[in-house]
Design an enzyme around this catalytic site. Structure first.
Site, PDB file in Angstrom:
ATOM      1  N   GLU A  66       0.828  -1.208   0.000  1.00 39.74           N
ATOM      2  CA  GLU A  66       0.000   0.000   0.000  1.00 39.74           C
ATOM      3  C   GLU A  66       0.864   1.261   0.000  1.00 39.74           C
ATOM      4  O   GLU A  66       0.507   2.275  -0.610  1.00 39.74           O
ATOM      5  CB  GLU A  66      -0.924  -0.003   1.219  1.00 39.74           C
ATOM      6  N   PRO A  84      11.104 -13.829  -0.977  1.00 38.02           N
ATOM      7  CA  PRO A  84      10.011 -13.902  -0.003  1.00 38.02           C
ATOM      8  C   PRO A  84       9.413 -12.524   0.254  1.00 38.02           C
ATOM      9  O   PRO A  84      10.115 -11.501   0.202  1.00 38.02           O
ATOM     10  CB  PRO A  84      10.696 -14.443   1.263  1.00 38.02           C
ATOM     11  N   ARG A  85       8.126 -12.500   0.523  1.00 37.17           N
ATOM     12  CA  ARG A  85       7.453 -11.213   0.743  1.00 37.17           C
ATOM     13  C   ARG A  85       7.889 -10.553   2.042  1.00 37.17           C
ATOM     14  O   ARG A  85       8.025  -9.334   2.097  1.00 37.17           O
ATOM     15  CB  ARG A  85       5.930 -11.402   0.737  1.00 37.17           C
ATOM     16  N   GLY A 132      13.098  -3.009  -1.637  1.00 37.37           N
ATOM     17  CA  GLY A 132      13.012  -1.953  -2.634  1.00 37.37           C
ATOM     18  C   GLY A 132      13.627  -2.284  -3.978  1.00 37.37           C
ATOM     19  O   GLY A 132      13.877  -1.382  -4.782  1.00 37.37           O
ATOM     20  N   GLU A 133      13.890  -3.573  -4.254  1.00 37.54           N
ATOM     21  CA  GLU A 133      14.541  -3.936  -5.508  1.00 37.54           C
ATOM     22  C   GLU A 133      13.690  -4.878  -6.366  1.00 37.54           C
ATOM     23  O   GLU A 133      14.214  -5.515  -7.273  1.00 37.54           O
ATOM     24  CB  GLU A 133      15.897  -4.595  -5.224  1.00 37.54           C
ATOM     25  N   ASN A 188       0.491  -8.233  -6.087  1.00 37.77           N
ATOM     26  CA  ASN A 188       0.392  -7.316  -7.217  1.00 37.77           C
ATOM     27  C   ASN A 188       1.221  -7.802  -8.410  1.00 37.77           C
ATOM     28  O   ASN A 188       2.428  -7.988  -8.303  1.00 37.77           O
ATOM     29  CB  ASN A 188       0.868  -5.929  -6.756  1.00 37.77           C
ATOM     30  N   LEU A 189       0.551  -8.004  -9.546  1.00 41.46           N
ATOM     31  CA  LEU A 189       1.246  -8.414 -10.768  1.00 41.46           C
ATOM     32  C   LEU A 189       1.570  -7.247 -11.688  1.00 41.46           C
ATOM     33  O   LEU A 189       2.261  -7.409 -12.703  1.00 41.46           O
ATOM     34  CB  LEU A 189       0.420  -9.458 -11.527  1.00 41.46           C
ATOM     35  N   ILE A 190       1.105  -6.058 -11.342  1.00 37.54           N
ATOM     36  CA  ILE A 190       1.198  -4.916 -12.251  1.00 37.54           C
ATOM     37  C   ILE A 190       2.642  -4.479 -12.460  1.00 37.54           C
ATOM     38  O   ILE A 190       3.053  -4.154 -13.578  1.00 37.54           O
ATOM     39  CB  ILE A 190       0.334  -3.747 -11.736  1.00 37.54           C
ATOM     40  N   GLU A 191       3.448  -4.488 -11.396  1.00 35.25           N
ATOM     41  CA  GLU A 191       4.838  -4.040 -11.533  1.00 35.25           C
ATOM     42  C   GLU A 191       5.607  -4.937 -12.499  1.00 35.25           C
ATOM     43  O   GLU A 191       6.383  -4.454 -13.324  1.00 35.25           O
ATOM     44  CB  GLU A 191       5.525  -4.018 -10.171  1.00 35.25           C
TER      45      GLU A 191
END
Length: 431
Positions: free
Chosen positions: A63, A266-267, A320-321, A345-348
């Protein structure tokens, strides 16, 4: 009656919530910091500070990153305003610090108790509050209404599963969602469910995540990594969750592609060591991003030593990478989707122009996934064995990979513009 019960439960669980923070801090130290802020004890604004304050709540990393184009656009449109960014997780707070530095104020959102929420609102005196995506706190909404703080549910989404759960509370749910001043929904389906739950003044403006830009230097870093990998096939499993890494490694073992490299990201940072141990237990040779490729990219120079040939898995243990990981890969798999976790999120990945595979469990990203599949940018698989077969097929078919990557980039570009539409609405609510 439900409201009274809800508040009573918060009184009972608040001490347990602090204990949970301390327990979680054993893996991620940030959870034991700024605990007072979670009870509304934050610095607040100076008494003489008359600048309008835009308060943006972004619960965690996803977010926070989604809010970046919106916050930048608001600051450009209203340079006289200040922005307060609140979070619930240390990861979100760290991401906010990385993205905005001193341009924004920051603290944790307080627990949903009347006195803590009032203390927070009195200390900061926001002119406008924005809640990103799905965060719904009944006491916070109620107190904002009583203190005349316009509260907007921004980039709002409501999955069918969440709608069914919320509907069970009937009138209480309608009172909660009716407390938002405006609701700015991602899609018509989201808007329809939110209206049914009692939301007022609902407008469909699109998904802010399509307006997220991957910095050119991040793309360049990923391209330099790709050169350091050599000619070997590369795929990334991004934002994986607990229990998924084992399935991803099963798919990797079943893959009949010579000398393939898996980048596993990993998230949650607190799980990096756990996942590294799992990779080693599988007998795979692993390198960590934190100990490889750390040489800074000089202007016009890659500056990175080749990845040793024996490395089979590169563990993405950095923050951040993600854009760089996508830029370094031939194919991306998006985690949170092989198990019933709702997807990520798949958009990036699409925006970087990489073909995407995703699992069946995408209830948090239903519309974006359906649109991406229809655009030819994404292939949806049902389990780890289908993931392996999908990877195999794409690695064996370079023209299809190229076509999917182009379709992904076009899909992401086609859906941009939600930020400008959102700012236009929000400016009408600011003094």
């Amino acid at each position: 009656m439900l409201r009274a019960l809800y508040r009573a439960l918060w009184w009972l669980i608040a001490p347990l919530a602090v204990l949970r923070l301390l327990l979680r801090s054993r893996k991620e130290r940030g959870y034991r910091e700024h605990i007072g802020e979670r009870f509304g004890r934050s610095a607040g604004r100076r008494p003489d500070d008359a600048a309008p304050l835009i308060w943006v709540h972004a619960v965690s990393v996803g977010e926070t990153r989604a809010a970046e184009p919106l916050i930048n656009a608001l600051l450009a449109a209203r340079p006289d305003a200040r922005v307060l960014l609140t979070h619930m997780t240390p990861g979100g707070r760290a991401t906010g610090e990385q993205l905005y530095g001193e341009r924004v104020l920051r603290c944790y959102l307080p627990y949903d108790l009347p006195h803590t929420v009032r203390r927070f609102l009195r200390a900061w005196r926001p002119a406008l509050g924005l809640i990103m995506e799905t965060e719904v706190w009944p006491t916070l909404i109620d107190e904002c209404r009583q203190m005349n703080v316009p509260l907007v549910l921004t980039n709002a989404r409501m999955s069918a599963r969440s709608y069914r759960r919320a509907s069970m509370f009937g009138r209480a749910t309608r009172e909660v969602f009716g407390g938002f001043s405006r609701v700015l929904a991602q899609s018509p389906a989201d808007a329809e469910r939110l209206l049914a739950l009692g939301a007022r003044k609902v407008t469909v403006l699109g998904n802010l995540k399509f307006d997220m830009d991957t910095p050119a230097e991040t793309i360049a870093r990923g391209r330099a990594w790709r050169a350091a990998f050599g000619a070997r096939p590369v795929w990334v499993a991004a934002s994986t969750r607990e229990g998924e890494e084992a399935l991803v490694l099963q798919a990797f073992a079943a893959l009949e592609v010579e000398h393939a490299l898996l980048i596993l990201v990993p998230r949650h940072p607190q799980r990096f060591d756990e996942v590294a141990a799992l990779i080693e237990k599988q007998g795979l040779r692993c390198a960590r991003r934190s100990s490889w490729g750390s040489a800074a990219l000089a202007s016009g120079s890659d500056g990175i030593a080749p990845l040793p040939d024996e490395v089979e898995v590169l563990l993405g243990d950095s923050m951040g990478e993600m854009g760089a990981y996508y830029a370094a890969a031939d194919i991306a798999f998006i985690g949170g989707s092989l198990l019933p976790l709702g997807g990520q999120n798949l958009i990036e990945a699409c925006a970087v122009g990489v073909p995407v595979l995703i699992g069946p469990h995408v209830f948090n990203f239903t519309q974006a996934t359906a649109d991406a599949v229809a655009a030819g940018a994404v292939i949806q698989v049902q389990d780890w064995s289908e993931l392996a077969r999908g990877l195999q097929a794409l690695f064996n078919d370079r023209p299809q990979r190229t076509a999917m990557g182009a379709a992904a980039a076009a899909f992401a570009a086609r859906h941009r513009g939600a930020t400008a539409r959102t700012v236009e609405v929000l400016l009408t609510l600011l003094p």
